[in-house]
Scaffold this active site. Structure first.
Site, PDB file in Angstrom:
ATOM      1  N   LEU A  57      -3.804   5.381   5.818  1.00  0.00           N
ATOM      2  CA  LEU A  57      -4.063   6.262   6.969  1.00  0.00           C
ATOM      3  C   LEU A  57      -2.737   6.725   7.578  1.00  0.00           C
ATOM      4  O   LEU A  57      -1.756   5.966   7.591  1.00  0.00           O
ATOM      5  CB  LEU A  57      -4.884   5.510   8.019  1.00  0.00           C
ATOM      6  CG  LEU A  57      -6.272   5.051   7.555  1.00  0.00           C
ATOM      7  CD1 LEU A  57      -6.888   4.090   8.575  1.00  0.00           C
ATOM      8  CD2 LEU A  57      -7.188   6.243   7.319  1.00  0.00           C
ATOM      9  N   HIS A  69      -8.929  -7.515   2.404  1.00  0.00           N
ATOM     10  CA  HIS A  69      -8.014  -7.508   1.256  1.00  0.00           C
ATOM     11  C   HIS A  69      -8.342  -8.693   0.349  1.00  0.00           C
ATOM     12  O   HIS A  69      -8.504  -9.818   0.836  1.00  0.00           O
ATOM     13  CB  HIS A  69      -6.570  -7.599   1.765  1.00  0.00           C
ATOM     14  CG  HIS A  69      -5.583  -7.537   0.660  1.00  0.00           C
ATOM     15  ND1 HIS A  69      -5.260  -6.365   0.023  1.00  0.00           N
ATOM     16  CD2 HIS A  69      -4.883  -8.513   0.033  1.00  0.00           C
ATOM     17  CE1 HIS A  69      -4.398  -6.610  -0.938  1.00  0.00           C
ATOM     18  NE2 HIS A  69      -4.145  -7.910  -0.948  1.00  0.00           N
ATOM     19  N   ASP A  94      -1.934  -1.933  10.471  1.00  0.00           N
ATOM     20  CA  ASP A  94      -0.767  -1.416  11.190  1.00  0.00           C
ATOM     21  C   ASP A  94      -0.057  -0.423  10.269  1.00  0.00           C
ATOM     22  O   ASP A  94      -0.651   0.029   9.295  1.00  0.00           O
ATOM     23  CB  ASP A  94       0.140  -2.557  11.684  1.00  0.00           C
ATOM     24  CG  ASP A  94       0.773  -3.333  10.542  1.00  0.00           C
ATOM     25  OD1 ASP A  94       0.614  -2.927   9.366  1.00  0.00           O
ATOM     26  OD2 ASP A  94       1.452  -4.339  10.820  1.00  0.00           O
TER      27      ASP A  94
END
Ligand code: GRF
Length: 221
Positions: A96, A112, A144
């Site tokens: 992103l 994950h 993040d």
């Protein structure tokens, strides 16, 4: 009961984690509502799964946008117009842009298939298997700016057996993913997540060893 948490789920492929979230909502184990499922791949099996349960789906294809920023502007618009409380990345194979992180601070989570910070990025199960680790697992974490570097919310450990293959290990990890992702989302729904720097605390967790970490020996694996 509190208002259900409004989720936007982003997928690219099979959508088995999406399915697990749907199942947990439908059986009343997760106080959430999936407002929209967004895929960057119109062949994603997860889209069919979503439609089977009557969930709204949107496909955002890269080729329809001039830049990654343009695509993310549209992504933000859709998420905001659905008043999303939590953005859930479930096998979403795209990084992103910072604009999305800014639009949803501490409100984007990912799963994950490794015990972070080991084996970030793609092919994690293969990399862990080839490295020869004795334990692997999965991690739910905040997003993040880095790749798989955000604060860790919950992890689950699985053993690696001598006769495992990359596939059997991946399947064992995936089974755990389907347990811990809905659980992490339920912590949000209950307002139990507190972040201090890199550290995430689950408020009122009675059995923290069982809640924040699924240890196979404790779970009678
Ligand atoms: C999972 O292994 C997840 O950990 C990773 O991508 C895979 C998605 O699987 N981020 P699915 O689409 O949920 O079946």
């Amino acid at each position: 009961m509190a208002e259900p948490l409004k989720l936007g789920v982003l997928i690219s492929g099979s959508g088995s984690n999406l399915q697990s979230i749907i199942d947990h909502i439908e059986k009343g184990a997760l106080n959430a509502i999936i407002k929209v499922v967004i895929s960057n791949n119109h062949h994603a099996l997860g889209l069919t799964r979503a439609q089977k349960h009557g969930l709204p789906v949107v496909v955002l294809k890269h080729e329809d946008f001039r830049t990654r920023e343009d695509l993310d502007t549209e992504l933000i618009r859709i998420l905001k117009s659905n008043e999303i409380d939590l953005v859930v990345l479930a096998g979403f194979m795209r990084i992103l842009t910072p604009a999305v992180l800014k639009a949803f601070p501490h409100k984007i989570i990912n799963i994950h298939p490794a015990l972070l910070p080991s084996f970030p990025g793609i092919h994690s199960q293969k990399n862990a298997f080839e490295y020869g680790v004795k334990f692997s697992g999965c991690t739910v974490h905040f997003i993040d700016e880095g790749v798989d570097t955000g604060p860790i919310i919950i992890q689950s450990v699985v053993p690696v057996f001598q006769d495992d293959t990359e596939e059997t290990l991946a399947a064992r990890i995936l089974k755990e993913e389907h347990q811990i992702y809905p659980r992490a989302i339920q912590f949000f729904a209950e307002g139990k997540i507190k972040i201090t720097g890199r550290k995430v605390q689950i408020k009122d967790a009675k059995e923290i060893s069982l809640i924040a970490l699924h240890n196979p020996s404790l779970a009678g694996f």
